[in-house]
Scaffold this active site. Sequence first.
Site, PDB file in Angstrom:
ATOM      1  N   ARG A 117       0.891  -1.178   0.000  1.00  0.00           N
ATOM      2  CA  ARG A 117       0.000   0.000   0.000  1.00  0.00           C
ATOM      3  C   ARG A 117       0.919   1.215   0.000  1.00  0.00           C
ATOM      4  O   ARG A 117       1.709   1.406   0.935  1.00  0.00           O
ATOM      5  CB  ARG A 117      -0.892   0.002   1.236  1.00  0.00           C
ATOM      6  CG  ARG A 117      -1.566   1.350   1.451  1.00  0.00           C
ATOM      7  CD  ARG A 117      -2.655   1.316   2.466  1.00  0.00           C
ATOM      8  NE  ARG A 117      -3.788   0.560   1.964  1.00  0.00           N
ATOM      9  CZ  ARG A 117      -5.036   0.687   2.402  1.00  0.00           C
ATOM     10  NH1 ARG A 117      -5.315   1.556   3.353  1.00  0.00           N
ATOM     11  NH2 ARG A 117      -5.999  -0.045   1.916  1.00  0.00           N
ATOM     12  N   HIS A 144      -7.153   0.705  -6.585  1.00  0.00           N
ATOM     13  CA  HIS A 144      -7.377  -0.141  -5.401  1.00  0.00           C
ATOM     14  C   HIS A 144      -7.927  -1.490  -5.877  1.00  0.00           C
ATOM     15  O   HIS A 144      -9.096  -1.827  -5.625  1.00  0.00           O
ATOM     16  CB  HIS A 144      -8.348   0.557  -4.451  1.00  0.00           C
ATOM     17  CG  HIS A 144      -8.304   0.058  -3.042  1.00  0.00           C
ATOM     18  ND1 HIS A 144      -7.497  -0.993  -2.634  1.00  0.00           N
ATOM     19  CD2 HIS A 144      -8.980   0.468  -1.929  1.00  0.00           C
ATOM     20  CE1 HIS A 144      -7.678  -1.205  -1.345  1.00  0.00           C
ATOM     21  NE2 HIS A 144      -8.572  -0.341  -0.885  1.00  0.00           N
ATOM     22  N   ASP A 241     -17.593   7.185  -1.444  1.00  0.00           N
ATOM     23  CA  ASP A 241     -16.212   7.065  -0.962  1.00  0.00           C
ATOM     24  C   ASP A 241     -15.827   8.397  -0.317  1.00  0.00           C
ATOM     25  O   ASP A 241     -16.553   9.394  -0.448  1.00  0.00           O
ATOM     26  CB  ASP A 241     -15.278   6.714  -2.148  1.00  0.00           C
ATOM     27  CG  ASP A 241     -13.904   6.214  -1.689  1.00  0.00           C
ATOM     28  OD1 ASP A 241     -13.726   5.962  -0.486  1.00  0.00           O
ATOM     29  OD2 ASP A 241     -13.014   6.069  -2.555  1.00  0.00           O
ATOM     30  N   CYS A 282     -16.347   1.312   0.533  1.00  0.00           N
ATOM     31  CA  CYS A 282     -15.212   0.430   0.861  1.00  0.00           C
ATOM     32  C   CYS A 282     -14.815   0.539   2.328  1.00  0.00           C
ATOM     33  O   CYS A 282     -14.130  -0.335   2.833  1.00  0.00           O
ATOM     34  CB  CYS A 282     -14.030   0.743  -0.046  1.00  0.00           C
ATOM     35  SG  CYS A 282     -13.262   2.339   0.296  1.00  0.00           S
ATOM     36  N   ARG A 310     -13.272  -8.617   1.759  1.00  0.00           N
ATOM     37  CA  ARG A 310     -11.848  -8.333   1.572  1.00  0.00           C
ATOM     38  C   ARG A 310     -11.052  -9.584   1.919  1.00  0.00           C
ATOM     39  O   ARG A 310     -10.076  -9.927   1.262  1.00  0.00           O
ATOM     40  CB  ARG A 310     -11.390  -7.159   2.470  1.00  0.00           C
ATOM     41  CG  ARG A 310     -12.084  -5.835   2.227  1.00  0.00           C
ATOM     42  CD  ARG A 310     -11.856  -5.308   0.825  1.00  0.00           C
ATOM     43  NE  ARG A 310     -10.457  -5.222   0.459  1.00  0.00           N
ATOM     44  CZ  ARG A 310      -9.591  -4.264   0.843  1.00  0.00           C
ATOM     45  NH1 ARG A 310     -10.013  -3.275   1.608  1.00  0.00           N
ATOM     46  NH2 ARG A 310      -8.333  -4.262   0.466  1.00  0.00           N
TER      47      ARG A 310
HETATM   48  N1   CP Z   1     -11.097  -0.172   2.182  1.00  0.00           N
HETATM   49  C1   CP Z   1      -9.859  -0.191   2.652  1.00  0.00           C
HETATM   50  O1   CP Z   1      -8.860  -0.314   1.888  1.00  0.00           O
HETATM   51  O2   CP Z   1      -9.769  -0.171   3.996  1.00  0.00           O
HETATM   52  P1   CP Z   1      -8.437   0.024   4.835  1.00  0.00           P
HETATM   53  O3   CP Z   1      -7.875   1.407   4.489  1.00  0.00           O
HETATM   54  O4   CP Z   1      -8.850  -0.094   6.267  1.00  0.00           O
HETATM   55  O5   CP Z   1      -7.454  -1.040   4.415  1.00  0.00           O
END
Ligand code: CP
Length: 348
Positions: A117, A144, A241, A282, A310
């Site tokens: 990330r 993402h 979002d 999300c 997820r």
């Molecule tokens: N949706 C998402 O990526 O959540 P986090 O930032 O908690 O990983």
Amino acid sequence: MKLPSATATDLNKPGLRHFLKTQDFTKQELTEILDLMTLLKQARKDNAVPQLFKGKSVAMIFEQPSTRTRVSFETAATILGGHALFLSPKDIHLGGKENIADTSRVLSRMVDIMMARVDDHKTVADLAEHATVPVINGLCDWLHPTQMMADIFTMMEHLPAGKDLSDLSVAFVGDATNVASELMFICTKFGMDYKHIGPAKYQVPQKWIDIAEENCSLSGGTLTITEDTNAVEGCDILVADSFYWFGQEAEKDDRLATFIPEYVVDQRLMDKAGPNTMFMHCLPANDERETTREVMDGDNSLIFDEAENRLTAQMALLVYFTHKHTKPADDAIAADHDAIIGDFLTKL
Ligand code: CP
């Protein structure tokens, strides 16, 4: 002449692939991952997940905080019999004492797959360029993809009667975020009718539109970009979002003033969409900002199924991207090593 390597690692993996964006994959390949998710979710329900990641490790590099991505990858590795390493820039030399290429080559010698990330897409792309193991994009400033596998799977689980994925109408309301880009790419790839509804100032860039329009020409999907929130009417799925993310704090006031109240997915907008419209986000969500607690906890909200998926997605991704590079177990060779090392140890 270059010295021969004494590596015990398989550095040559034919067919090695990275998961940097869903757009790199065909609909058929993405469907394979979704099908694997179905099988692994069922196995998890039965508490009988095959140990397909046994003895393997995933290195997880996090330049930004995470709840879902971190916990789901770590848990997926454990459920599948493997191990996850959490690596923040505070813990490793990435981008400081060591460049990305060297970090990637070193980690490739020790782990079976990496997930990163990152603040900048270039970082995860550079990791992949120098890796000899698969690299998964766990979110960057542009994309993402792991979230998308969970999102499409959640849509599959909640398909309206008589519809398949290509029949869905999906409306995203808000900023042109990394979720918005991926959602636009994957929905158009699957032949859905996709709308991005947001203010002109924060609309999706033309290069995304070009990709999505090309997808539509192949899939029969449609793409609508509009400022008009009336366009939510009749959609199957309404997606919200955040209005700003890490790195955009300086724009916070302007963004909130631009998006609120018109682009808040509140009950007013859900009612405008229709009684059967389902809500997705999300997470993490700022309730009473881009959406409301009423909508999040409403009867048509899928957000916690989406979050749980997820984990479903990460199980499938770990397996999908490593299984081709897994040598089949050879009990005779293992028994030989056991005997030789055991004999050695008894003589110490
Ligand atoms: N949706 C998402 O990526 O959540 P986090 O930032 O908690 O990983």
